[in-house]
Scaffold this active site. Structure first.
Site: not given
Length: 277
Positions: A54, A190
């Site tokens: 990320y 998620y």
């Protein structure tokens, strides 16, 4: 009040946590993102999920700001790239994540998705890091049943499988979710509210939300939490969304709500390829 789920080792973690995908991508947003995560901690969402992928570590740096002085309050999860998931590469990747997070250990370290490194090599490196105290437990992400079965006896030590799970992507309900439930392995969902907003604009979801006096996102999150052994990790980068997400933990969907959502988003009737983002 956020409910908890028990991991195989007896540890209790909140069923509603915080995701960080796309955080840390813009320096100007990092303070607001960290403040949002801190508010989430205050509201009981003490599981934070991040990854070296990320923003190439930027999200981990945001998390470090959020948990500064509060490390003992947090169940901290990060993930390793597949190409770093074995031997010295895993050790080095973990050390980089720990440095960015400004912590001495992770509560949970996940293989982000399967790559060319043999699973047995990943497990061996994970176990060495657990013995060294660098991680307290390990797990996987984006692995289907055949992958999990390949773990063999090590499956008993796999703490979770983090997968895409929301109203639009229900394939895991056919076999993967029941498999994990039988093995006392919580599934971490998620993107529970989807990507890009299309799910949240669906008329059926909006109708249920209106009936309950909630937002479509809250209903989508509550829908993932209706299942036992599921941890939902929506991402929110501002205080208003954080408060709405936290309130979703107390939202209860009635049978007629679930029926309406099943009609609009039918449950799977056959095995499907594991969906990924």
């Amino acid at each position: 009040m956020v409910a908890t789920v028990e991991l195989a080792d007896g540890t209790l973690v909140p069923t509603l946590g915080q995701g960080t995908w796309h955080m840390g991508e813009r320096g100007a947003d990092r303070r607001r993102e960290a403040e949002a995560l801190r508010l989430g901690l205050d509201l009981g969402m003490t599981l934070i999920d991040t990854a070296e992928m990320y923003a190439e570590g930027g999200a981990e740096e945001v998390v470090a700001e959020a948990i500064a002085g509060r490390r003992s309050d947090v169940f901290l999860v990060s993930k390793v790239y597949p190409h770093n998931a074995g031997g010295r590469k895993l050790v080095a990747a973990l050390e980089r994540s720990l440095a960015r997070l400004r912590t001495e250990f992770l509560d949970l370290y996940l293989l982000h998705w399967r790559g060319s490194v043999p699973l047995e090599d990943t497990v061996e490196a994970m176990e060495r890091m657990r013995e060294a105290g660098k991680i307290h437990r390990w797990g996987v992400s984006n692995l289907d049943i055949d992958d999990l079965e390949e773990l063999g006896p090590a499956l008993a030590d796999c703490a979770t499988d983090q997968v895409l799970y929301n109203l639009e992507h229900r394939g895991v309900e056919f076999d993967l979710l029941p498999f994990c439930q039988r093995h006392r392995m919580p599934v971490m969902a998620y993107s529970p509210v989807g990507q890009g907003g299309a799910l949240l604009r669906h008329p059926a979801l909006q109708a249920v939300a209106e009936r309950l006096g909630a937002t479509p996102a809250q209903v989508a999150i509550a829908w993932t939490l209706r299942q036992p052994q599921v941890i939902s990790i929506p991402k929110a980068a501002d205080a208003a969304h954080i408060r709405l997400n936290a309130a979703a933990a107390g939202l209860r969907l009635a049978p007629e709500d679930l029926a309406a959502l099943d009609a609009a988003f039918p449950p799977p009737r056959r095995k499907r390829a594991l969906a990924m983002l």
